[in-house]
Write a protein that holds these residues in place. Structure first.
Motif, PDB file in Angstrom:
ATOM      1  N   UNK A  13       5.407   0.627  -6.217  1.00  0.00           N
ATOM      2  CA  UNK A  13       5.294   2.064  -5.911  1.00  0.00           C
ATOM      3  C   UNK A  13       4.537   2.257  -4.591  1.00  0.00           C
ATOM      4  N   UNK A  14       4.099   3.472  -4.348  1.00  0.00           N
ATOM      5  CA  UNK A  14       3.363   3.733  -3.108  1.00  0.00           C
ATOM      6  C   UNK A  14       1.859   3.499  -3.264  1.00  0.00           C
ATOM      7  N   UNK A  15       1.463   2.870  -4.363  1.00  0.00           N
ATOM      8  CA  UNK A  15       0.062   2.440  -4.514  1.00  0.00           C
ATOM      9  C   UNK A  15       0.051   0.916  -4.560  1.00  0.00           C
ATOM     10  N   UNK A  16      -0.590   0.315  -3.574  1.00  0.00           N
ATOM     11  CA  UNK A  16      -0.573  -1.152  -3.444  1.00  0.00           C
ATOM     12  C   UNK A  16      -1.960  -1.709  -3.709  1.00  0.00           C
ATOM     13  N   UNK A  17      -2.021  -2.525  -4.742  1.00  0.00           N
ATOM     14  CA  UNK A  17      -3.277  -3.243  -5.026  1.00  0.00           C
ATOM     15  C   UNK A  17      -3.202  -4.579  -4.307  1.00  0.00           C
ATOM     16  N   UNK A  18      -3.803  -4.669  -3.173  1.00  0.00           N
ATOM     17  CA  UNK A  18      -3.813  -5.939  -2.423  1.00  0.00           C
ATOM     18  C   UNK A  18      -5.271  -6.269  -2.138  1.00  0.00           C
ATOM     19  N   UNK A  19      -5.762  -7.425  -2.607  1.00  0.00           N
ATOM     20  CA  UNK A  19      -7.181  -7.723  -2.404  1.00  0.00           C
ATOM     21  C   UNK A  19      -7.544  -7.798  -0.926  1.00  0.00           C
ATOM     22  N   UNK A  20      -8.706  -7.302  -0.596  1.00  0.00           N
ATOM     23  CA  UNK A  20      -9.267  -7.461   0.752  1.00  0.00           C
ATOM     24  C   UNK A  20      -9.574  -8.940   0.939  1.00  0.00           C
ATOM     25  N   UNK A  21      -9.701  -9.379   2.175  1.00  0.00           N
ATOM     26  CA  UNK A  21     -10.048 -10.779   2.406  1.00  0.00           C
ATOM     27  C   UNK A  21     -11.453 -11.028   1.883  1.00  0.00           C
ATOM     28  N   UNK A  22     -11.617 -12.062   1.084  1.00  0.00           N
ATOM     29  CA  UNK A  22     -12.963 -12.359   0.594  1.00  0.00           C
ATOM     30  C   UNK A  22     -13.753 -13.000   1.746  1.00  0.00           C
ATOM     31  N   UNK A  23     -15.059 -13.024   1.584  1.00  0.00           N
ATOM     32  CA  UNK A  23     -15.899 -13.546   2.674  1.00  0.00           C
ATOM     33  C   UNK A  23     -15.627 -15.035   2.907  1.00  0.00           C
ATOM     34  N   UNK A  24     -15.065 -15.707   1.905  1.00  0.00           N
ATOM     35  CA  UNK A  24     -14.824 -17.149   2.067  1.00  0.00           C
ATOM     36  C   UNK A  24     -13.336 -17.472   2.203  1.00  0.00           C
ATOM     37  N   UNK A  25     -12.522 -16.451   2.424  1.00  0.00           N
ATOM     38  CA  UNK A  25     -11.078 -16.684   2.525  1.00  0.00           C
ATOM     39  C   UNK A  25     -10.739 -17.575   3.725  1.00  0.00           C
ATOM     40  N   UNK A  26      -9.786 -18.491   3.524  1.00  0.00           N
ATOM     41  CA  UNK A  26      -9.313 -19.346   4.622  1.00  0.00           C
ATOM     42  C   UNK A  26      -8.659 -18.523   5.720  1.00  0.00           C
ATOM     43  N   UNK A  27      -8.157 -17.355   5.325  1.00  0.00           N
ATOM     44  CA  UNK A  27      -7.441 -16.495   6.271  1.00  0.00           C
ATOM     45  C   UNK A  27      -8.389 -15.860   7.297  1.00  0.00           C
ATOM     46  N   UNK A  28      -9.652 -15.768   6.952  1.00  0.00           N
ATOM     47  CA  UNK A  28     -10.601 -15.039   7.810  1.00  0.00           C
ATOM     48  C   UNK A  28     -10.712 -15.636   9.193  1.00  0.00           C
ATOM     49  N   UNK A  29     -10.669 -14.760  10.201  1.00  0.00           N
ATOM     50  CA  UNK A  29     -10.801 -15.215  11.588  1.00  0.00           C
ATOM     51  C   UNK A  29     -12.164 -14.856  12.149  1.00  0.00           C
ATOM     52  N   UNK A  30     -12.886 -13.968  11.484  1.00  0.00           N
ATOM     53  CA  UNK A  30     -14.144 -13.467  12.023  1.00  0.00           C
ATOM     54  C   UNK A  30     -13.961 -12.130  12.733  1.00  0.00           C
ATOM     55  N   UNK A  31     -12.707 -11.706  12.940  1.00  0.00           N
ATOM     56  CA  UNK A  31     -12.489 -10.408  13.595  1.00  0.00           C
ATOM     57  C   UNK A  31     -12.868  -9.305  12.609  1.00  0.00           C
ATOM     58  N   UNK A  32     -13.691  -8.347  13.021  1.00  0.00           N
ATOM     59  CA  UNK A  32     -14.301  -7.433  12.044  1.00  0.00           C
ATOM     60  C   UNK A  32     -13.312  -6.557  11.267  1.00  0.00           C
ATOM     61  N   UNK A  33     -12.192  -6.198  11.866  1.00  0.00           N
ATOM     62  CA  UNK A  33     -11.287  -5.266  11.160  1.00  0.00           C
ATOM     63  C   UNK A  33     -10.023  -5.972  10.669  1.00  0.00           C
ATOM     64  N   UNK A  34     -10.091  -7.275  10.530  1.00  0.00           N
ATOM     65  CA  UNK A  34      -8.902  -8.031  10.118  1.00  0.00           C
ATOM     66  C   UNK A  34      -8.354  -7.566   8.767  1.00  0.00           C
ATOM     67  N   UNK A  35      -7.029  -7.436   8.681  1.00  0.00           N
ATOM     68  CA  UNK A  35      -6.363  -7.024   7.440  1.00  0.00           C
ATOM     69  C   UNK A  35      -5.712  -8.242   6.770  1.00  0.00           C
ATOM     70  N   UNK A  36      -5.503  -8.161   5.460  1.00  0.00           N
ATOM     71  CA  UNK A  36      -4.877  -9.302   4.782  1.00  0.00           C
ATOM     72  C   UNK A  36      -3.407  -9.461   5.165  1.00  0.00           C
ATOM     73  N   UNK A  37      -3.007 -10.689   5.323  1.00  0.00           N
ATOM     74  CA  UNK A  37      -1.620 -10.995   5.655  1.00  0.00           C
ATOM     75  C   UNK A  37      -0.666 -10.462   4.572  1.00  0.00           C
ATOM     76  N   UNK A  38      -1.081 -10.529   3.329  1.00  0.00           N
ATOM     77  CA  UNK A  38      -0.212 -10.081   2.224  1.00  0.00           C
ATOM     78  C   UNK A  38       0.171  -8.608   2.377  1.00  0.00           C
ATOM     79  N   UNK A  39      -0.766  -7.814   2.885  1.00  0.00           N
ATOM     80  CA  UNK A  39      -0.497  -6.382   3.080  1.00  0.00           C
ATOM     81  C   UNK A  39       0.586  -6.189   4.136  1.00  0.00           C
ATOM     82  N   UNK A  40       0.432  -6.869   5.263  1.00  0.00           N
ATOM     83  CA  UNK A  40       1.386  -6.713   6.360  1.00  0.00           C
ATOM     84  C   UNK A  40       2.738  -7.327   6.004  1.00  0.00           C
TER      85      UNK A  40
END
Ligand SMILES: C[S@@+](CC[C@H](N)C(=O)[O-])C[C@H]1O[C@@H](n2cnc3c(N)ncnc32)[C@H](O)[C@@H]1O
Length: 195
Positions: free
Chosen positions: A103-130
């Motif tokens: 639906x138009x409500x998406x439960x997608x977890x934010x990047x956790x502080x220890x996520x491998x995906x994290x780049x350190x960029x402050x406003x980074x969004x999760x890849x799963x969302x995009x």
């Protein structure tokens, strides 16, 4: 077109975008719901952003429905093989094995502080969302443009899904980071972020 906003700006930007694209071309207000971050004792925790989606021309736009997750099947009948179904006038109604429509409500977890995906960029969004966004509203080989690419998540999602990617950012560190992320992906190398 997708504009990703939080509660500070979304209501004002909606009015502006209606003027630019026409309210008849408004497709979806997607609520990205997440759980991480702070809370306040003075109001409900603010735990969503909004994605406003517009078509350039309603009816000529791309949209692919997505199915994900599981149905609520408690209390339903089960057939001989144990599959849940509903009784209807026209017989048994089985659920789509691919899961319910997103639906138009998406439960997608934010990047956790220890996520491998994290780049350190402050406003980074999760890849799963995009990835979900691009799967729904684009086709392979489409050109995906993110003029505020930040850490480059949109462009990385585009490349992973075989779309063409173009981005820019006013901050040169963002451009370097994006190009680094794109450089670690596969062979499609025609696309670069620019400043
Ligand atoms: C919310 S961030 C984008 C985050 C991105 N989605 C990600 O996953 O990292 C917005 C970006 O817009 C950039 N920005 C702000 N004003 C800009 C402008 N006038 N031209 C280009 N980029 C701009 C900022 O530097 C920032 O990186």
């Amino acid at each position: 077109m997708c504009a990703h906003l939080d509660w500070h700006a979304v209501h004002y930007v909606k009015v502006l975008l209606d003027r630019v694209f026409g309210p008849e071309n408004f497709l979806n207000e997607i609520i990205w719901s997440y759980r991480t971050g702070g809370t306040s004792p003075r109001w409900f925790p603010r735990k969503h952003d909004t994605l406003l989606i517009y078509a350039r021309c309603l009816g000529r736009h791309t949209f692919h429905a997505i199915r994900a997750g599981t149905y609520r099947t408690d209390g339903l009948n089960r057939d001989e093989d144990g599959k849940p179904y509903k009784n209807t006038r026209s017989g048994r109604l089985y659920f789509d094995a691919r899961g319910p429509l997103v639906t138009d409500v998406w439960e997608v977890p934010f990047l956790s502080t220890v996520s491998d995906e994290r780049t350190g960029y402050p406003t980074q969004k999760p890849l799963a969302l995009l990835c979900r966004l691009l799967l729904a509203f684009t086709n392979p080989d489409d050109l995906v443009v993110d003029p505020f690419c930040g850490s480059g998540t949109t462009l990385v999602a585009a490349e992973q899904l075989d779309r063409r990617a173009l981005g820019c950012d006013i901050i040169s560190e963002a451009v370097h980071l994006t190009n680094r992320r794109l450089g670690t992906l596969g062979p499609r190398r025609s696309d670069q972020a620019t400043r």
